[in-house]
Design a protein around this motif. Structure first.
Motif, PDB file in Angstrom:
ATOM      1  N   LYS A 149       0.518  -1.310  -0.039  1.00 51.61           N
ATOM      2  CA  LYS A 149      -0.099   0.145   0.047  1.00 51.61           C
ATOM      3  C   LYS A 149       1.058   1.251   0.262  1.00 51.61           C
ATOM      4  O   LYS A 149       0.598   2.115  -0.782  1.00 51.61           O
ATOM      5  CB  LYS A 149      -0.849  -0.075   1.165  1.00 51.61           C
ATOM      6  N   THR A 187       0.842   4.000  -2.847  1.00 51.34           N
ATOM      7  CA  THR A 187       0.752   5.546  -2.619  1.00 51.34           C
ATOM      8  C   THR A 187       1.861   6.460  -3.303  1.00 51.34           C
ATOM      9  O   THR A 187       1.478   7.228  -3.716  1.00 51.34           O
ATOM     10  CB  THR A 187       0.474   5.583  -1.351  1.00 51.34           C
ATOM     11  N   ALA A 218       1.511   6.829  -6.763  1.00 57.55           N
ATOM     12  CA  ALA A 218       0.318   7.451  -7.228  1.00 57.55           C
ATOM     13  C   ALA A 218       0.625   8.816  -6.963  1.00 57.55           C
ATOM     14  O   ALA A 218       0.180   9.928  -7.823  1.00 57.55           O
ATOM     15  CB  ALA A 218      -0.946   6.927  -6.391  1.00 57.55           C
ATOM     16  N   ASN A 264     -10.464  15.273   1.010  1.00 56.62           N
ATOM     17  CA  ASN A 264      -9.257  14.243   0.604  1.00 56.62           C
ATOM     18  C   ASN A 264      -8.183  15.234   0.048  1.00 56.62           C
ATOM     19  O   ASN A 264      -7.241  15.216   0.400  1.00 56.62           O
ATOM     20  CB  ASN A 264      -9.750  13.184  -0.708  1.00 56.62           C
ATOM     21  N   GLY A 277      -5.663   9.072  -5.515  1.00 57.26           N
ATOM     22  CA  GLY A 277      -7.057   8.053  -5.395  1.00 57.26           C
ATOM     23  C   GLY A 277      -7.443   7.122  -6.651  1.00 57.26           C
ATOM     24  O   GLY A 277      -7.311   5.909  -6.204  1.00 57.26           O
ATOM     25  N   VAL A 278      -7.317   7.730  -7.826  1.00 65.02           N
ATOM     26  CA  VAL A 278      -7.776   7.210  -8.898  1.00 65.02           C
ATOM     27  C   VAL A 278      -6.385   5.923  -9.337  1.00 65.02           C
ATOM     28  O   VAL A 278      -6.566   4.910  -9.473  1.00 65.02           O
ATOM     29  CB  VAL A 278      -7.935   7.897 -10.160  1.00 65.02           C
ATOM     30  N   GLY A 286      -4.038   5.109  -7.193  1.00 64.17           N
ATOM     31  CA  GLY A 286      -3.537   4.137  -6.380  1.00 64.17           C
ATOM     32  C   GLY A 286      -4.874   2.767  -6.431  1.00 64.17           C
ATOM     33  O   GLY A 286      -4.490   1.829  -6.198  1.00 64.17           O
ATOM     34  N   TRP A 287      -6.007   3.542  -6.665  1.00 65.86           N
ATOM     35  CA  TRP A 287      -7.045   2.044  -6.826  1.00 65.86           C
ATOM     36  C   TRP A 287      -6.695   1.547  -8.244  1.00 65.86           C
ATOM     37  O   TRP A 287      -6.823   0.196  -8.109  1.00 65.86           O
ATOM     38  CB  TRP A 287      -8.446   3.205  -7.118  1.00 65.86           C
ATOM     39  N   VAL A 288      -6.257   2.076  -9.227  1.00 68.76           N
ATOM     40  CA  VAL A 288      -6.029   0.994 -10.470  1.00 68.76           C
ATOM     41  C   VAL A 288      -4.969   0.284 -10.066  1.00 68.76           C
ATOM     42  O   VAL A 288      -4.867  -0.971 -10.389  1.00 68.76           O
ATOM     43  CB  VAL A 288      -5.677   2.254 -11.611  1.00 68.76           C
ATOM     44  N   SER A 323      -3.886  -0.759  -7.202  1.00 68.91           N
ATOM     45  CA  SER A 323      -4.317  -1.859  -6.312  1.00 68.91           C
ATOM     46  C   SER A 323      -5.172  -3.117  -7.111  1.00 68.91           C
ATOM     47  O   SER A 323      -4.997  -4.267  -6.559  1.00 68.91           O
ATOM     48  CB  SER A 323      -5.424  -1.378  -5.154  1.00 68.91           C
ATOM     49  N   LEU A 324      -5.913  -2.638  -7.973  1.00 69.94           N
ATOM     50  CA  LEU A 324      -6.569  -3.627  -8.782  1.00 69.94           C
ATOM     51  C   LEU A 324      -5.637  -4.572  -9.495  1.00 69.94           C
ATOM     52  O   LEU A 324      -5.754  -5.842  -9.502  1.00 69.94           O
ATOM     53  CB  LEU A 324      -7.613  -2.860  -9.888  1.00 69.94           C
ATOM     54  N   ASP A 368      -3.933  -6.769  -7.106  1.00 72.90           N
ATOM     55  CA  ASP A 368      -4.990  -7.856  -6.783  1.00 72.90           C
ATOM     56  C   ASP A 368      -5.152  -9.013  -7.534  1.00 72.90           C
ATOM     57  O   ASP A 368      -5.121 -10.012  -7.162  1.00 72.90           O
ATOM     58  CB  ASP A 368      -6.217  -7.130  -6.124  1.00 72.90           C
TER      59      ASP A 368
END
Length: 127
Positions: free
Chosen positions: A6, A10, A13, A76, A110-111, A113-115, A117-118, A121
């Protein structure tokens, strides 16, 4: 191990945000210095989010409900701007010049980091 992943996500990102938003400045001169700065900023941002975001959500519950959660973009951004202030106090060469840059940077962090993380995963098999 998940915390370390994480942190790296981050940091990556935040790096993307420094490339895309002119008001987010990374003043380290060497590659190692930039990487170290990004990791420290990611750590500061993670700590600030962990400590203050639940408080902001609790105190601003009505604002979150009234705006269907869109106030979270502003929250945020403010937390990202606070990260810049804390980094400055710790002499970390990272600075956000204003509120708009902070909001745009927080959106990008945020975007991205989300991508990321996907993607990570999916490599883990979704575990």
């Amino acid at each position: 191990m998940k915390i370390l992943i994480k942190l790296v996500v981050t940091a990556a990102a935040v790096w993307v945000a420094t490339l895309l938003v002119p008001g987010i400045q990374l003043h380290a001169h060497t590659t190692a210095g930039k990487i170290g700065t990004l990791v420290v900023v990611a750590l500061i941002f993670g700590i600030i989010n962990a400590m203050l975001k639940p408080i902001a959500k609790t105190v601003g519950c009505l604002a979150y409900a009234a705006t269907f959660g869109l106030i979270s973009i502003v929250v945020n951004g403010l937390l990202f701007w606070l990260t810049s202030w804390v980094a400055g106090k710790l002499k970390v060469p990272f600075h956000i010049t204003g509120f708009v840059a902070a909001v745009l940077g927080a959106l990008i962090v945020g975007v991205v980091g989300w991508v990321l993380s996907l993607i990570l995963d999916d490599r883990d098999g979704g575990e």
